[in-house]
Design a protein around this motif. Structure first.
Motif, PDB file in Angstrom:
ATOM      1  N   ARG A  10       2.751 -12.392   8.735  1.00 33.96           N
ATOM      2  CA  ARG A  10       2.466 -11.966   7.328  1.00 33.96           C
ATOM      3  C   ARG A  10       2.575 -12.869   6.157  1.00 33.96           C
ATOM      4  NH1 ARG A  10       9.433 -11.642   6.578  1.00 33.96           N
ATOM      5  NH2 ARG A  10       9.363 -11.496   4.887  1.00 33.96           N
ATOM      6  N   GLU A  11       2.975 -14.029   6.011  1.00 38.99           N
ATOM      7  CA  GLU A  11       2.894 -14.870   5.065  1.00 38.99           C
ATOM      8  C   GLU A  11       1.198 -14.699   4.586  1.00 38.99           C
ATOM      9  OE1 GLU A  11       4.504 -15.741   8.128  1.00 38.99           O
ATOM     10  OE2 GLU A  11       6.596 -15.671   6.881  1.00 38.99           O
ATOM     11  N   ASP A  12       0.108 -14.868   4.768  1.00 33.69           N
ATOM     12  CA  ASP A  12      -0.874 -15.042   5.049  1.00 33.69           C
ATOM     13  C   ASP A  12      -1.257 -13.478   4.602  1.00 33.69           C
ATOM     14  OD1 ASP A  12      -1.364 -16.925   6.578  1.00 33.69           O
ATOM     15  OD2 ASP A  12      -2.069 -16.129   8.025  1.00 33.69           O
ATOM     16  N   VAL A  13      -1.046 -12.225   5.230  1.00 33.11           N
ATOM     17  CA  VAL A  13      -0.961 -10.922   4.337  1.00 33.11           C
ATOM     18  C   VAL A  13      -0.310 -10.777   2.730  1.00 33.11           C
ATOM     19  CG1 VAL A  13      -0.877  -8.590   4.984  1.00 33.11           C
ATOM     20  CG2 VAL A  13      -1.482 -10.079   6.577  1.00 33.11           C
ATOM     21  N   GLU A  14       0.700 -11.664   3.285  1.00 34.96           N
ATOM     22  CA  GLU A  14       1.476 -11.552   1.525  1.00 34.96           C
ATOM     23  C   GLU A  14       1.445 -12.040   0.292  1.00 34.96           C
ATOM     24  OE1 GLU A  14       6.063 -12.620   3.516  1.00 34.96           O
ATOM     25  OE2 GLU A  14       6.515 -10.340   1.961  1.00 34.96           O
ATOM     26  N   ASP A  15       0.714 -13.164   1.024  1.00 31.92           N
ATOM     27  CA  ASP A  15      -0.204 -13.982   0.399  1.00 31.92           C
ATOM     28  C   ASP A  15      -1.651 -13.598  -0.704  1.00 31.92           C
ATOM     29  OD1 ASP A  15       1.389 -15.984   0.340  1.00 31.92           O
ATOM     30  OD2 ASP A  15      -0.578 -17.369   1.179  1.00 31.92           O
ATOM     31  N   LEU A  59       4.660  -2.734   1.530  1.00 29.47           N
ATOM     32  CA  LEU A  59       3.688  -2.713   3.103  1.00 29.47           C
ATOM     33  C   LEU A  59       4.472  -2.909   4.054  1.00 29.47           C
ATOM     34  CD1 LEU A  59       0.461  -3.610   2.957  1.00 29.47           C
ATOM     35  CD2 LEU A  59       1.909  -6.083   3.187  1.00 29.47           C
ATOM     36  N   ILE A  60       3.757  -2.228   4.704  1.00 27.93           N
ATOM     37  CA  ILE A  60       3.961  -2.330   6.143  1.00 27.93           C
ATOM     38  C   ILE A  60       2.860  -3.083   6.967  1.00 27.93           C
ATOM     39  CG2 ILE A  60       4.269  -1.461   8.754  1.00 27.93           C
ATOM     40  CD1 ILE A  60       6.281   1.145   7.426  1.00 27.93           C
ATOM     41  N   LEU A  61       3.048  -4.009   7.526  1.00 27.74           N
ATOM     42  CA  LEU A  61       2.491  -4.962   8.766  1.00 27.74           C
ATOM     43  C   LEU A  61       2.093  -4.237   9.836  1.00 27.74           C
ATOM     44  CD1 LEU A  61      -0.241  -7.082   8.750  1.00 27.74           C
ATOM     45  CD2 LEU A  61       1.728  -8.498   8.453  1.00 27.74           C
ATOM     46  N   ASN A  62       1.531  -3.440  10.766  1.00 32.51           N
ATOM     47  CA  ASN A  62       1.277  -3.451  11.658  1.00 32.51           C
ATOM     48  C   ASN A  62       0.354  -4.110  13.579  1.00 32.51           C
ATOM     49  OD1 ASN A  62       2.492  -1.221  13.392  1.00 32.51           O
ATOM     50  ND2 ASN A  62       0.985  -0.114  12.739  1.00 32.51           N
ATOM     51  N   ARG A  63       1.170  -3.419  14.170  1.00 34.21           N
ATOM     52  CA  ARG A  63       0.463  -4.139  15.352  1.00 34.21           C
ATOM     53  C   ARG A  63       0.067  -5.940  14.941  1.00 34.21           C
ATOM     54  NH1 ARG A  63      -4.255   0.354  15.950  1.00 34.21           N
ATOM     55  NH2 ARG A  63      -4.641  -1.304  17.295  1.00 34.21           N
ATOM     56  N   ILE A 105       4.633   3.910   1.332  1.00 42.55           N
ATOM     57  CA  ILE A 105       3.608   2.560   1.884  1.00 42.55           C
ATOM     58  C   ILE A 105       2.867   2.376   2.054  1.00 42.55           C
ATOM     59  CG2 ILE A 105       5.034   1.965   3.522  1.00 42.55           C
ATOM     60  CD1 ILE A 105       7.309   3.778   3.209  1.00 42.55           C
ATOM     61  N   VAL A 106       1.943   0.991   2.007  1.00 39.25           N
ATOM     62  CA  VAL A 106       0.635   0.635   2.197  1.00 39.25           C
ATOM     63  C   VAL A 106       1.057   0.531   3.647  1.00 39.25           C
ATOM     64  CG1 VAL A 106      -1.086   0.061   2.284  1.00 39.25           C
ATOM     65  CG2 VAL A 106      -0.080   0.802  -0.278  1.00 39.25           C
ATOM     66  N   ILE A 107      -0.155   0.891   4.327  1.00 39.25           N
ATOM     67  CA  ILE A 107      -0.216   0.536   6.329  1.00 39.25           C
ATOM     68  C   ILE A 107      -1.823  -0.349   6.021  1.00 39.25           C
ATOM     69  CG2 ILE A 107      -0.200   0.790   8.956  1.00 39.25           C
ATOM     70  CD1 ILE A 107       2.289   1.848   6.912  1.00 39.25           C
ATOM     71  N   THR A 108      -0.828  -1.635   6.730  1.00 38.03           N
ATOM     72  CA  THR A 108      -2.149  -2.493   6.805  1.00 38.03           C
ATOM     73  C   THR A 108      -2.701  -3.121   8.570  1.00 38.03           C
ATOM     74  OG1 THR A 108      -4.026  -3.984   6.005  1.00 38.03           O
ATOM     75  CG2 THR A 108      -1.798  -4.853   5.812  1.00 38.03           C
ATOM     76  N   THR A 109      -2.849  -4.074   9.386  1.00 35.68           N
ATOM     77  CA  THR A 109      -3.181  -4.298  10.136  1.00 35.68           C
ATOM     78  C   THR A 109      -3.586  -5.771   9.624  1.00 35.68           C
ATOM     79  OG1 THR A 109      -5.325  -4.193  11.221  1.00 35.68           O
ATOM     80  CG2 THR A 109      -3.395  -2.477  12.117  1.00 35.68           C
ATOM     81  N   PRO A 110      -3.436  -7.010  10.747  1.00 37.65           N
ATOM     82  CA  PRO A 110      -3.284  -8.088   9.983  1.00 37.65           C
ATOM     83  C   PRO A 110      -4.794  -8.364  10.100  1.00 37.65           C
ATOM     84  CG  PRO A 110      -2.010  -7.971  11.738  1.00 37.65           C
ATOM     85  CD  PRO A 110      -3.001  -6.993  11.796  1.00 37.65           C
ATOM     86  N   GLU A 111      -6.215  -7.669  10.171  1.00 41.59           N
ATOM     87  CA  GLU A 111      -6.915  -8.325  10.338  1.00 41.59           C
ATOM     88  C   GLU A 111      -8.413  -7.765   8.723  1.00 41.59           C
ATOM     89  OE1 GLU A 111      -8.538  -5.139  13.962  1.00 41.59           O
ATOM     90  OE2 GLU A 111      -6.990  -4.569  13.747  1.00 41.59           O
ATOM     91  N   VAL A 112      -9.159  -8.726   8.478  1.00 44.03           N
ATOM     92  CA  VAL A 112      -9.840  -8.439   7.197  1.00 44.03           C
ATOM     93  C   VAL A 112     -10.501  -7.065   6.762  1.00 44.03           C
ATOM     94  CG1 VAL A 112     -10.643 -10.780   7.707  1.00 44.03           C
ATOM     95  CG2 VAL A 112     -12.523  -8.740   8.285  1.00 44.03           C
TER      96      VAL A 112
END
Lengths: 259, 84
Positions: free
Chosen positions: A186-191, A168-172, A139-146
Motif C-alpha cells: 500500500r505504501e509503495d503505491v501511495e508513494d 484510490l482503492i487498492l484492489n486485490r 474513485i480510481v481502482i488499481t491493483t498493485p501491478e505495474v
C-alpha cells in the motif's frame, strides 16, 4: 440533492464493476437511496454482477434518446429496495451518448437518489469522457501491478485536468506476496500515485463466488474483500473508519522469532 | 517456516522493489510529458555545453529524472577533468 461518483481505472480487469456493485450495495444497506449506472455501453456487466440480468427492459441509451421515461429503465434490486440499476445498452456503442447527455441524466438522478455510482468503461476515450461528465468525484481502482498503477496515474492526471476530486482503492492486494517482497505494498503505491487512499481490498476468492451467484460479496461476513467494501462505504458516508494495516515486509529475524 | 526456507533458496530476488523503481521513473516522465528521445537530445545538448568548460566523455554523462520528496528533479551526473 445527491452525490455522483464515477468508478474508473484506465486499465481493464482491475475491479471497476465489482467495486461499483459492492459500494452500491453497501451504501444501500446503510439506508441510502442508490442508483448504480452502467456506463460501459456495448459491454454491459454491472447487471450480471448484481444478479439483475434477467430484468432488463430499457437501458441508459433508451433514456437518453427519450425512448422511455427514466423510471421505466431503473431496475429495483431483488434484496434491497433502496438500490436500483440503470443498465447499459448492449447493442449500441459509446458514441450513442454524449457528455452533455450524461450530465443531464446525472443531475436528474441526483434529485431522486442519495448516491449515483457510475461504472466507467476501461480506456480513456469517449466512454470514459461520458462517464466523467456527470460525476462530482471519482474513485480510481488499481491493483498493485505495474500496468494498472501506470494507467491509474494517467487517469488521475486526466481527472485533475477536469477538476474532479479523486481517491484510490487498492484492489486485490495479496498480503503473502507483499510479505515476500513480490508485490508492491500500500505504501509503495501511495508513494507513486500521491493520492488519498479510500480503501484497501485484499485478494479474495469469494469475489469469484459472488460473481458466479450474482450476489456482491459485501453481504458476506466471511469475505475479507466484502468487509473492506463495507468499510469503504462507511468512509464515503464520512465515517472515520481506519484502513486495517497488514503486517508487511517483516525482516528475516523477525519472522524467525515469530514477531 | 517452510516459507522462510523457500525464501532463502528462491531463485530470483523479490520483484516488488524493481516494480516500484520502474514505475516511479515512467510515471515521472509521463507526468512531465517528456519522451526518451527528448531526454537523449537534452543529454546531447548538455554534453556540448559542458564540453566547453570541462573535458568530459559522452558515456560518463548520466541524465535522469528522479523523484525528490514528491517533486520531479532532473539530475545530471558526470565525471569532469580540467581541460588540458
Amino acid at each position: 440533492m445527491g452525490e455522483s461518483i464515477v468508478i474508473t481505472s484506465g486499465k481493464g480487469g482491475v475491479g471497476k464493476t465489482t467495486s461499483t456493485a459492492n459500494i452500491s450495495v453497501a451504501l444501500a444497506n446503510f439506508g441510502k437511496k442508490v442508483v448504480a449506472v452502467d456506463g460501459d455501453i456495448g459491454l454491459r456487466n454491472l447487471d450480471i454482477i448484481l444478479g439483475l440480468e434477467n430484468r432488463i427492459v430499457y437501458n441508459l441509451v433508451d433514456v437518453v434518446k427519450k425512448r422511455c421515461r427514466t423510471k421505466q429503465a431503473l431496475i429495483r434490486d431483488k434484496k434491497n429496495e433502496n438500490l436500483f440499476l440503470l443498465p447499459a445498452s448492449q447493442v449500441d456503442d459509446k458514441s450513442a451518448v454524449t457528455p452533455e447527455d450524461m450530465k443531464e441524466l446525472c443531475s436528474e438522478l441526483k434529485e431522486e437518489f442519495d448516491f449515483v455510482i457510475i461504472d466507467c468503461p476501461a480506456g480513456i476515450e469517449q466512454g470514459f469522457k461520458n462517464a466523467l461528465a456527470g460525476a462530482d468525484s471519482a474513485i480510481v481502482i488499481t491493483t498493485p501491478e505495474v500496468s494498472p498503477v501506470r494507467d491509474a496515474d494517467r487517469v488521475i492526471g486526466l481527472l485533475q485536468h477536469h477538476e474532479i476530486p479523486a481517491s484510490l482503492i487498492l484492489n486485490r492486494l495479496s498480503v503473502q506476496m507483499v510479505e515476500r517482497g513480490d508485490m508492491m505494498s500500500r505504501e509503495d503505491v501511495e508513494d507513486i500515485l500521491a493520492i488519498k487512499i479510500l480503501g484497501l481490498v485484499v485478494e479474495d476468492q469469494e469475489i469469484v463466488n459472488a460473481g458466479n451467484l450474482g450476489t456482491p460479496a459485501v453481504l458476506n461476513q466471511n469475505s475479507p474483500a466484502g468487509q473492506a467494501y463495507l468499510r469503504i462505504a462507511q468512509r464515503i458516508l464520512g465515517e472515520n473508519v481506519e484502513i486495517p494495516s497488514f503486517e508487511e515486509k517483516k525482516g528475516f529475524l523477525a519472522r524467525l522469532l515469530g514477531r | 517456516m517452510l516459507e522462510i526456507l523457500a525464501n532463502i533458496f528462491r531463485p530470483n530476488p523479490p520483484s516488488a522493489k524493481t516494480a516500484k523503481e520502474r514505475l516511479v521513473k515512467v510515471v515521472i516522465q509521463e507526468r512531465l510529458k517528456v519522451s526518451e528521445s527528448q531526454l537523449n537530445n537534452l543529454k546531447h545538448d548538455l554534453y556540448q555545453v559542458i564540453s566547453k568548460y570541462f573535458d568530459i566523455s559522452q558515456d560518463s554523462l548520466e541524465l535522469e529524472i528522479q523523484d525528490k520528496n514528491g517533486h520531479p528533479a532532473l539530475t545530471v551526473n558526470t565525471e569532469v577533468k580540467p581541460t588540458s
